[in-house]
Write an enzyme that holds these catalytic residues in place. Structure first.
Site, short mmCIF file in Angstrom:
data_model
loop_
_atom_site.label_atom_id
_atom_site.label_comp_id
_atom_site.label_asym_id
_atom_site.label_seq_id
_atom_site.Cartn_x
_atom_site.Cartn_y
_atom_site.Cartn_z
N ASP A 279 -4.72 -10.41 -7.55
CA ASP A 279 -5.03 -10.04 -6.18
C ASP A 279 -4.73 -11.20 -5.22
O ASP A 279 -5.07 -12.36 -5.51
CB ASP A 279 -6.54 -9.69 -6.12
CG ASP A 279 -6.93 -8.96 -4.87
OD1 ASP A 279 -6.35 -7.89 -4.61
OD2 ASP A 279 -7.83 -9.44 -4.15
N GLU B 162 -0.63 -19.20 -24.57
CA GLU B 162 -1.48 -19.50 -25.74
C GLU B 162 -1.70 -18.24 -26.58
O GLU B 162 -2.11 -18.32 -27.72
CB GLU B 162 -2.85 -20.01 -25.28
CG GLU B 162 -2.82 -21.34 -24.56
CD GLU B 162 -4.17 -21.62 -23.84
OE1 GLU B 162 -5.19 -20.98 -24.15
OE2 GLU B 162 -4.16 -22.50 -22.94
C1 NOJ Z 1 -5.90 -6.47 -2.20
C2 NOJ Z 1 -6.53 -5.29 -2.89
O1 NOJ Z 1 -5.53 -4.45 -3.37
C3 NOJ Z 1 -7.42 -4.65 -1.87
O2 NOJ Z 1 -7.88 -3.39 -2.29
C4 NOJ Z 1 -8.55 -5.59 -1.55
O3 NOJ Z 1 -9.35 -5.04 -0.52
C5 NOJ Z 1 -8.02 -6.94 -1.07
N1 NOJ Z 1 -6.93 -7.42 -1.85
C6 NOJ Z 1 -9.13 -7.97 -1.14
O4 NOJ Z 1 -9.44 -8.24 -2.47
#
Ligand code: NOJ
Length: 562
Positions: free
Chosen positions: A217, A276
């Site tokens: 993310d 790893e």
């Molecule tokens: C991207 C994620 O796909 C989204 O759903 C989220 O709200 C934001 N990052 C924050 O984590």
């Protein structure tokens, strides 16, 4: 918090191909909305495990599971309170192990989401930081700063949250903390060695359990510019638009809280951790970065394996734009030896069955609601969505599908205001609808309560009545259904090796037609509304009905020379 104690690892997928991810079709599961085994109206891990066979039958190679970790769920689980445990709403670690084992038993790899840019404000690290004094090591795990102005009552800088409003929240002791997203999602300080080593351990915890990789993310945002200077995007926009050399993100050009070189060191560190565990585990970057030539930096040979191709997702249904983005993708990723990825929908954007039926695309994250959906043509959207998906599935590289697109689900536009949960809806006072419309629970059986999503009929977001006709059991085995289009396309993609191969552009077609050949299969996508002549050849797949010798408008076909 769970300790990093090691369980018995799960059974792994039998295929020995360490490069499986280069051509894989990866199906995104949003656990809240996939299938609910315990009947509380929120999907769970047992629900997913019980429905895995339908994904194997669809013909995908792998799943990507959105976050299921312990979380207050202020941002659908992207606010993690314990990275090494399962939220009770989704089940237990034992449920996770069982899901992984059953998926692997069916030959499906499993990638999980990891959220390193920020934690929940309920994470033990953040609670400790709140309890500690300014300047303490506990506060150093996050981005705490003193305020500005004579009494520190103004935020440390002018940065805005992606979800709307200011990106700083002040504590009673006067200090402020930075959150790129909601105030319940404080950003971690990735210059802190403790944060880095904790995450290496978290990766090992899941790798040992047997996961095949991670979708990362906000992979472009984890390091912030030294000194956290104010952001003045207007300085980067000249008379003719954004100045050349400027990198675009969803948040704007060159934001100082993203795109810092330091992020690449983190990916090198993580890549070494994955190594790893053998040579077949993967990292996929969520990085909304343009141009593609810059995004390619995320997938250099010692960094991540893949990055989502949001430039493709954002390309309008127009032949010359599509040819351009396909060429740019293959050459940008290819320049560092990585395969391209392709994606049309996910849990953050308007589903492409609706998006492609709009005159103007909404900005990512804005969603669609009664105020903004007036120009929507749902039939046109669905027709183009089938055509776009069939084009995508013929392209070399890895394709990501979002749950429900194989049913042709549209965005749900008319959710009642009081059902909406997206933080951006609240943080903008309802100006942005946000992403709930693409997260409505799936319909499985047309006549069951909640269309089979939960046996009690409970559903955390209301499902439209018309979804009865789109339920999986209504489409299964029905020629011409979206489900059968996807199923046959995935089988043919595998048979003809379309995830590999190379794109050769075919000359001599009208300008509205994207015409290419990959591994002996001719792919024609007519993005115009008028029918054009179709050459001979055996029809392998078509996204819509068509008479022999005719390629209808907004339709894609795959042909094999006879
Ligand atoms: C991207 C994620 O796909 C989204 O759903 C989220 O709200 C934001 N990052 C924050 O984590």
């Amino acid at each position: 918090m769970t300790t990093l104690g090691m369980s018995e690892p799960a059974r792994m997928v039998a295929t020995e191909d360490p490069l499986w991810w280069r051509t894989a079709v990866i199906y995104q599961v949003y656990p809240r909305s996939f299938a609910d085994a315990d009947g509380d109206g929120v999907g769970d891990l047992r629900g997913i495990a019980d429905r895995l066979e339908s994904l194997a039958e669809l013909g995908v190679d792998a799943l990507w599971l959105c976050p299921f970790y312990t979380s207050p769920q202020t941002d659908g689980g992207y606010d993690v309170a314990d990275y090494c445990d399962v939220d009770p709403v989704f089940g237990t670690l034992a449920d996770f192990d069982d899901l992984l084992d059953r998926a692997h038993g069916l030959g499906l790899r499993v990638i999980i989401d990891i959220v390193p840019n920020h934690s929940s404000d309920q994470h033990a690290w953040f609670r400790a930081a709140l309890a500690a004094a300014p300047g303490s090591p506990a506060r150093d795990r996050y981005l705490f700063r003193d305020g500005t102005g004579s009494d520190g009552s103004a935020p440390p800088n002018n940065w805005q949250s992606t979800f709307g409003g200011q990106a700083w929240t002040q504590l009673p002791d006067g200090q402020w903390y930075f959150h790129m997203f909601d105030a319940t999602q404080p950003d971690l300080n990735w210059r802190d060695p403790g944060v880095r080593s904790s995450f290496r351990q978290i990766l090992r915890f899941w790798l040992h359990r047997g996961v095949d990789g991670f979708r990362v993310d906000v992979a472009h945002g984890m390091i912030k510019a030294e000194g956290m200077p104010d952001y003045h995007p207007q300085d980067l926009i000249g008379r003719f638009g954004v100045d050349p050399g400027v990198i675009l993100t969803k948040e704007g050009p060159n934001p100082p809280y993203m795109l810092q070189d330091g992020v690449h060191d983190i990916w090198r560190e993580w890549r070494a951790v994955l190594a790893e565990y053998g040579d077949d585990r993967v990292l996929c970057a969520e990085a909304w970065v343009e141009p593609l030539s810059h995004l390619a930096r995320w997938v250099r040979p010692d960094e991540m394996h893949q990055a989502f191709n949001f430039s493709f997702l954002e390309t309008p249904w127009d032949a010359s734009s599509l040819r351009q983005v396909i060429d740019d993708s293959i050459s940008a990723f290819g320049s560092v030896g990585a395969p391209s990825t392709w994606v049309l929908s996910n849990h953050d954007v308007v589903r492409h069955a609706s998006r492609l039926g709009l005159v103007q695309q909404p900005a990512p994250g804005d969603g669609l609601g009664p105020r903004t959906a007036s120009g929507l043509d749902p039939e046109l959207g669905l027709r183009r969505a089938g055509a776009a998906s069939l084009l995508m599935l013929a392209l070399p590289g890895s394709a990501y599908l979002y749950q429900g697109e194989e049913l042709g689900l549209p965005e749900v536009v008319d959710l009642p205001d009081d059902a909406r949960r997206d933080p951006s809806w609240f943080r903008t006072g309802g100006v942005r609808y946000g992403r709930d419309g693409c997260r409505v629970p799936l319909p499985w059986e047309g006549t069951e309560p909640a269309f089979g999503f939960s046996r009690t009929g409970a559903s955390w977001l209301p499902q439209p009545r018309e979804w009865s006709a789109l339920a999986r059991d209504r489409q299964r085995g029905v020629a011409g259904s979206t489900l059968e289009l996807y199923r046959s396309a995935l089988a043919l993609r595998r048979e003809h090796g379309l995830g590999g191969g190379t794109v050769t552009w075919l000359p001599g077609y009208p300008p509205d037609v994207v015409a290419l050949r990959n591994n002996g299969v001719t792919v024609l996508a007519n993005t115009g509304s008028r029918a054009v002549e179709r050459p001979g050849g055996r029809l392998l797949a078509g996204s819509g009905p068509g008479a022999p010798g005719v390629l209808a408008g907004d339709t894609t076909v795959w042909l094999l020379e006879e």
